[in-house]
Scaffold this motif. Structure first.
Motif, PDB file in Angstrom:
ATOM      1  N   VAL A 116      23.874   9.181 -37.307  1.00 14.11           N
ATOM      2  CA  VAL A 116      24.374   7.834 -37.576  1.00 14.11           C
ATOM      3  C   VAL A 116      23.675   6.881 -36.619  1.00 14.11           C
ATOM      4  N   ASP A 117      23.144   5.793 -37.154  1.00 10.19           N
ATOM      5  CA  ASP A 117      22.489   4.797 -36.285  1.00 10.19           C
ATOM      6  C   ASP A 117      22.452   3.488 -37.053  1.00 10.19           C
ATOM      7  N   ASN A 118      22.687   2.371 -36.365  1.00  4.62           N
ATOM      8  CA  ASN A 118      22.584   1.081 -37.087  1.00  4.62           C
ATOM      9  C   ASN A 118      21.179   0.487 -36.982  1.00  4.62           C
ATOM     10  N   ASN A 128      17.735   6.211 -15.614  1.00  7.00           N
ATOM     11  CA  ASN A 128      16.387   5.843 -16.049  1.00  7.00           C
ATOM     12  C   ASN A 128      15.652   6.952 -16.794  1.00  7.00           C
ATOM     13  N   PRO A 129      16.121   7.337 -17.964  1.00 11.67           N
ATOM     14  CA  PRO A 129      15.428   8.377 -18.710  1.00 11.67           C
ATOM     15  C   PRO A 129      13.965   7.978 -18.951  1.00 11.67           C
ATOM     16  N   ALA A 130      13.066   8.932 -18.799  1.00 10.84           N
ATOM     17  CA  ALA A 130      11.632   8.624 -18.918  1.00 10.84           C
ATOM     18  C   ALA A 130      10.904   9.797 -19.557  1.00 10.84           C
ATOM     19  N   GLY A 173      24.941   2.780 -28.610  1.00 11.63           N
ATOM     20  CA  GLY A 173      25.521   1.803 -27.706  1.00 11.63           C
ATOM     21  C   GLY A 173      24.439   0.892 -27.160  1.00 11.63           C
ATOM     22  N   ARG A 174      24.878  -0.120 -26.442  1.00 13.73           N
ATOM     23  CA  ARG A 174      23.906  -1.028 -25.817  1.00 13.73           C
ATOM     24  C   ARG A 174      23.755  -0.606 -24.367  1.00 13.73           C
ATOM     25  N   LYS A 175      22.535  -0.835 -23.817  1.00 10.28           N
ATOM     26  CA  LYS A 175      22.248  -0.141 -22.560  1.00 10.28           C
ATOM     27  C   LYS A 175      21.529  -0.953 -21.485  1.00 10.28           C
ATOM     28  N   VAL A 178      24.843   3.251 -40.253  1.00 11.12           N
ATOM     29  CA  VAL A 178      26.228   2.802 -40.106  1.00 11.12           C
ATOM     30  C   VAL A 178      26.436   2.347 -38.664  1.00 11.12           C
ATOM     31  N   ASP A 179      27.194   1.267 -38.522  1.00  9.97           N
ATOM     32  CA  ASP A 179      27.527   0.740 -37.209  1.00  9.97           C
ATOM     33  C   ASP A 179      28.781   1.464 -36.704  1.00  9.97           C
ATOM     34  N   ILE A 180      28.822   1.776 -35.428  1.00  6.62           N
ATOM     35  CA  ILE A 180      30.012   2.498 -34.941  1.00  6.62           C
ATOM     36  C   ILE A 180      31.268   1.622 -34.960  1.00  6.62           C
ATOM     37  N   LEU A 181      31.070   0.306 -35.123  1.00  7.36           N
ATOM     38  CA  LEU A 181      32.240  -0.577 -35.261  1.00  7.36           C
ATOM     39  C   LEU A 181      32.807  -0.547 -36.684  1.00  7.36           C
TER      40      LEU A 181
HETATM   41  O1  UPG Z   1      26.011  -0.543 -32.062  1.00  8.51           O
HETATM   42  C1  UPG Z   1      25.025   0.169 -31.944  1.00  8.51           C
HETATM   43  C2  UPG Z   1      24.097   0.007 -30.897  1.00  8.51           C
HETATM   44  C3  UPG Z   1      22.995   0.866 -30.834  1.00  8.51           C
HETATM   45  N1  UPG Z   1      22.818   1.800 -31.774  1.00  8.51           N
HETATM   46  C4  UPG Z   1      21.662   2.703 -31.743  1.00  8.51           C
HETATM   47  O2  UPG Z   1      21.846   3.558 -30.634  1.00  8.51           O
HETATM   48  C5  UPG Z   1      20.584   4.023 -30.226  1.00  8.51           C
HETATM   49  C6  UPG Z   1      20.508   3.907 -28.721  1.00  8.51           C
HETATM   50  O3  UPG Z   1      19.267   4.393 -28.335  1.00  8.51           O
HETATM   51  P1  UPG Z   1      18.306   3.622 -27.329  1.00  8.51           P
HETATM   52  O4  UPG Z   1      18.558   2.162 -27.388  1.00  8.51           O
HETATM   53  O5  UPG Z   1      16.928   4.133 -27.539  1.00  8.51           O
HETATM   54  O6  UPG Z   1      18.895   4.108 -25.944  1.00  8.51           O
HETATM   55  P2  UPG Z   1      18.680   5.463 -25.133  1.00  8.51           P
HETATM   56  O7  UPG Z   1      17.607   5.288 -24.130  1.00  8.51           O
HETATM   57  O8  UPG Z   1      18.622   6.618 -26.042  1.00  8.51           O
HETATM   58  O9  UPG Z   1      20.054   5.375 -24.347  1.00  8.51           O
HETATM   59  C7  UPG Z   1      21.091   6.300 -24.344  1.00  8.51           C
HETATM   60  O10 UPG Z   1      21.402   6.541 -23.032  1.00  8.51           O
HETATM   61  C8  UPG Z   1      21.929   5.451 -22.303  1.00  8.51           C
HETATM   62  C9  UPG Z   1      22.233   5.914 -20.918  1.00  8.51           C
HETATM   63  O11 UPG Z   1      21.122   5.913 -20.165  1.00  8.51           O
HETATM   64  C10 UPG Z   1      23.199   4.999 -22.924  1.00  8.51           C
HETATM   65  O12 UPG Z   1      23.674   3.881 -22.254  1.00  8.51           O
HETATM   66  C11 UPG Z   1      22.963   4.685 -24.336  1.00  8.51           C
HETATM   67  O13 UPG Z   1      24.214   4.421 -24.923  1.00  8.51           O
HETATM   68  C12 UPG Z   1      22.332   5.865 -25.031  1.00  8.51           C
HETATM   69  O14 UPG Z   1      21.992   5.523 -26.334  1.00  8.51           O
HETATM   70  C13 UPG Z   1      19.515   3.158 -30.945  1.00  8.51           C
HETATM   71  O15 UPG Z   1      18.905   3.920 -31.947  1.00  8.51           O
HETATM   72  C14 UPG Z   1      20.318   2.020 -31.550  1.00  8.51           C
HETATM   73  O16 UPG Z   1      19.737   1.550 -32.768  1.00  8.51           O
HETATM   74  C15 UPG Z   1      23.731   1.986 -32.790  1.00  8.51           C
HETATM   75  O17 UPG Z   1      23.570   2.841 -33.645  1.00  8.51           O
HETATM   76  N2  UPG Z   1      24.827   1.165 -32.842  1.00  8.51           N
END
Ligand code: UPG
Length: 292
Positions: A35-37, A227-229, A107-109, A81-84
């Motif tokens: 699931v991903d928006n 800081n995932p890398a 989520g937002r990060k 799909v949005d998690i909301l």
């Molecule tokens: O409401 C939302 C917001 C984001 N996303 C998706 O979630 C994914 C998040 O991935 P990304 O932005 O690449 O982040 P990551 O580097 O994978 O971060 C992950 O790891 C972080 C911790 O370092 C967390 O904070 C994040 O929630 C988690 O997604 C993306 O595909 C977004 O499109 C959704 O599906 N729904």
């Protein structure tokens, strides 16, 4: 108990950590639903996961690769799909009643952005996750691996950070969402354990006490990385955010490949922790999952 062949729902599965995790899950014999928006990623991530899975499958005799002949849409069912969106999540669980656990990355990060639009962060990260947890409970899916962050330790005195270090009042709305969510998930685990005990007591009072048909108990793993890398060794899969990245490592990578001009260093008052390699995160999620 091995969870191989169980179906894992990966939220945010098109994102950076999520897509690497999806690949590792497939390589280890799990079924995966995503699931991903697509707010910070694209479907291209799953095409690349599929390509890498196929490449390894062509040289491997492991049963984990038996599904390599399936088309992408069947191998990795995807829902934008949005998690909301509660109704949207319900449809996902209805379409895949075999889902037995969730790895939650959506989520937002971005720390800085979270200070500018805190309500968005609280809404997506907290309300979105609570929504997901409620739908999971409705469908009796009670195992979750949650992508938290080392930011919950604040500015710790010891690095590497011992796991038992105290969780502190975080410095940003983003960090606070992670702290709150850890509490929310722990609270749910505690409440469900009490419910399970009460159920067992009731059963013991009415029968021979051997009814194990219901298990209300939640189990959760909270992953706190920093800081995932990194990228897949093939170079086929790395990190590919939408627009200008808000996080240090993707920003640095965009400068390195020439897409952005420079990286600004804002002062020297804060000892930014070094990163966690992406190749350790996916397997980490998987192994911790299997221990449960
Ligand atoms: O409401 C939302 C917001 C984001 N996303 C998706 O979630 C994914 C998040 O991935 P990304 O932005 O690449 O982040 P990551 O580097 O994978 O971060 C992950 O790891 C972080 C911790 O370092 C967390 O904070 C994040 O929630 C988690 O997604 C993306 O595909 C977004 O499109 C959704 O599906 N729904």
């Amino acid at each position: 108990m091995s969870l191989s062949k169980q179906t894992i729902l990966v939220t945010g599965g098109c994102g950076y950590i999520g897509s690497h995790t999806v690949l590792r899950l497939l390589e280890n014999g799990y079924k995966v639903v995503v699931v991903d928006n697509l707010s910070n990623s694209s479907y291209e991530s799953l095409r690349r996961v599929y390509k890498l899975y196929g490449i390894t499958a062509s040289t491997s005799s492991s049963p984990a690769y038996n599904d390599a002949i399936l088309p992408l849409e069947t191998l990795i069912p995807f829902f934008q799909v949005d998690i909301l969106d509660r109704a949207g999540l319900v449809k996902v669980f209805e379409a895949h009643p075999e889902i037995s656990a969730v790895i939650h990355f959506a989520g937002r990060k971005a720390v800085g952005e979270s200070g500018r639009i805190p309500l968005d962060y609280y809404n997506v990260n907290i309300a979105g996750t609570v929504n997901l947890l409620q739908v999971m409970e409705d469908f009796s899916v009670r195992k979750i691996v949650f992508s938290s962050s080392a930011t919950v330790y604040g500015n710790p005195p010891h690095i590497p950070i011992p796991e038992e270090s105290p969780i502190v009042a975080s410095m940003s709305p983003y960090g606070r969402t992670k702290v709150f969510l850890e509490h929310i998930i722990k609270d749910q685990c505690v409440a469900s354990a009490v419910k399970q005990q009460e159920y067992q007591k009731e059963i013991n009072g009415h029968s021979n006490g051997h009814d194990t048909s219901k298990n209300y108990e939640w189990s959760a793993i909270l992953l706190r990385y920093f800081n995932p890398a990194g990228a897949h060794p093939s170079g086929i899969m790395g990190e590919d955010p939408q627009g200008i990245p808000n996080n240090l490592m993707p920003f640095l990578a965009q400068v390195a490949v020439g897409n952005l001009e420079k990286l600004s260093v804002f002062g020297n008052d804060y000892p930014t922790k070094d990163g966690t390699c992406i190749r350790r995160l996916g397997p980490g999620s998987r192994c911790r999952f299997e221990q449960d």
